[in-house]
Design an enzyme around this catalytic site. Sequence first.
Site, PDB file in Angstrom:
ATOM      1  N   ARG A 276      21.534  -9.354  89.969  1.00  0.00           N
ATOM      2  CA  ARG A 276      20.868  -8.450  91.024  1.00  0.00           C
ATOM      3  C   ARG A 276      21.935  -7.850  91.971  1.00  0.00           C
ATOM      4  NH1 ARG A 276      17.038 -11.208  93.927  1.00  0.00           N
ATOM      5  NH2 ARG A 276      17.755 -13.238  92.540  1.00  0.00           N
ATOM      6  N   CYS A 343      -7.042  -9.012  94.569  1.00  0.00           N
ATOM      7  CA  CYS A 343      -7.798 -10.013  95.186  1.00  0.00           C
ATOM      8  C   CYS A 343      -7.106 -11.498  95.149  1.00  0.00           C
ATOM      9  CB  CYS A 343      -9.107 -10.218  94.472  1.00  0.00           C
ATOM     10  SG  CYS A 343      -9.696  -8.503  94.223  1.00  0.00           S
TER      11      CYS A 343
HETATM   12  C1  LIG Z   1      19.666 -14.674  85.799  1.00  0.00           C
HETATM   13  C2  LIG Z   1      21.082 -14.883  85.165  1.00  0.00           C
HETATM   14  C3  LIG Z   1      22.053 -14.029  85.527  1.00  0.00           C
HETATM   15  C4  LIG Z   1      21.978 -12.981  86.588  1.00  0.00           C
HETATM   16  O1  LIG Z   1      21.763 -13.495  87.945  1.00  0.00           O
HETATM   17  P1  LIG Z   1      21.776 -12.706  89.039  1.00  0.00           P
HETATM   18  O2  LIG Z   1      21.593 -13.674  89.988  1.00  0.00           O
HETATM   19  O3  LIG Z   1      20.672 -11.580  89.095  1.00  0.00           O
HETATM   20  O4  LIG Z   1      23.195 -12.035  89.396  1.00  0.00           O
HETATM   21  C5  LIG Z   1      23.310 -14.179  84.757  1.00  0.00           C
HETATM   22  N1  LIG Z   1      23.586 -15.191  83.695  1.00  0.00           N
HETATM   23  C6  LIG Z   1      22.515 -15.964  83.669  1.00  0.00           C
HETATM   24  C7  LIG Z   1      22.778 -17.052  82.644  1.00  0.00           C
HETATM   25  C8  LIG Z   1      20.836 -15.808  84.041  1.00  0.00           C
HETATM   26  O5  LIG Z   1      20.259 -16.757  83.912  1.00  0.00           O
END
Ligand SMILES: *Cc1c(COP(=O)(O)O)cnc(C)c1O
Length: 418
Positions: A276, A343
């Site tokens: 993210r 919907c």
């Molecule tokens: C989803 C995930 C991430 C990334 O998470 P963010 O919150 O998008 O930074 C990193 N490592 C693992 C193991 C994840 O499942």
Amino acid sequence: MHDFHYLNHELYCEDVKVSDIVKKTGTPAYIYSYKTIVEHIQKIQKAFASVKPLVCFAMKANSNLAVIKAAVKAGAGLDIVSVGELFRAKQADCDPQKIVFAGVGKTAEEIAEAIHYGILLFNVESGPELESINAVAAKLKKKVNVSLRVNPGVDPHTHHHIATGKAESKFGIDLETAKELFRNRKKLSFLNFCAIHVHIGSQITIGEPFVEAFQKVLAFVSELEKMGARIKYLNLGGGLGVIYDNENPQTADQFAKKILPLFKGKKFQLIFEPGRFIVGNAGILVTEVIYIKKTNVKNFAIIDAAMNDLIRPSLYGAFHGVWPLSEKDKARKLVYDVVGPICESGDVLAKDRHIQELGAGDQVALMTAGAYGFVMSSNYNSRPRICEVMVKGKKFAVIRKRETLQSLIAGESIPSFV
Ligand SMILES: *Cc1c(COP(=O)(O)O)cnc(C)c1O
């Protein structure tokens, strides 16, 4: 920070007017800023420069080939969760030694593919998975690096759907079990227990849960070392939060200031897996108002994007800002629910928002839609998935075509007995 801004009341992505893009592509469309993606990777690289971390972009957040290629060119590796993501990583020519593989349910086929490609390590989530990786590695006669994903029992203070480090979560291995697995490592002779992994959740805006988790991990690693472990890699996961509404998340520098002292004088190769943080505010979803519907109690702006295009509001109650593509001078503001055509009463993309008065044909952007946006989209209600566009400076290109009606039924058939 991101590269979406107004110039003469028109919304721009980098140096391109967003309305010029959608004149070509139509709406709805995801639009990503190349510069924002690269800058966010560099922010982490710079903040942690003293320890030269490996930054593996968690590509589940946005796995478009152009996006992962941008990350790879900026020096990042990739955190993958499936053989499909491995396939994409190969298309982007990602160095296999910069790929880590996470997930609780890796199949033997997926493990074999990843070993073939020569990935850096597997983040392992259970004893049976260790045995499966060992069996595949034995068959292929390759020694494989594994990282035990430990669950430190930390509350990351985030949405419960994206909290993964608490004791009751399906993710990770509790410390006692992890120690037991390590103690029995000799039976798994094709595995090299050289890493520990921790990922406590997503959209974490403060440093404290990370510090608490990493301290527990370091104490745990000391115990393993007393048992003869040689831990080379510490994979500290992802989870850094971004601004959706009025959050005030830690910057990469603030994060590094909190974290780096913990690792001072230690020789671990640190790995980060941000998703993210890299792409969240590098993307927007541009959509057009189809109708304004006024009832006695509400103004609805019915738009051409829906929960199938961006599910975060319905799934997590997530907030996405709504910015008009053209700011009208002195327009009065009204309160709108911004809803899609699907919907389902849950098809609400933004609720009770003060937005300049909208009319049919007006275009708005749903902000901070670059992470867990397109990748979670579906064809629900037989809606073709929308296009994705990348902007770099004055240039832009479609990086995924809008699906057609024909693509909706690709692969389907009506058998003779129907
Ligand atoms: C989803 C995930 C991430 C990334 O998470 P963010 O919150 O998008 O930074 C990193 N490592 C693992 C193991 C994840 O499942």
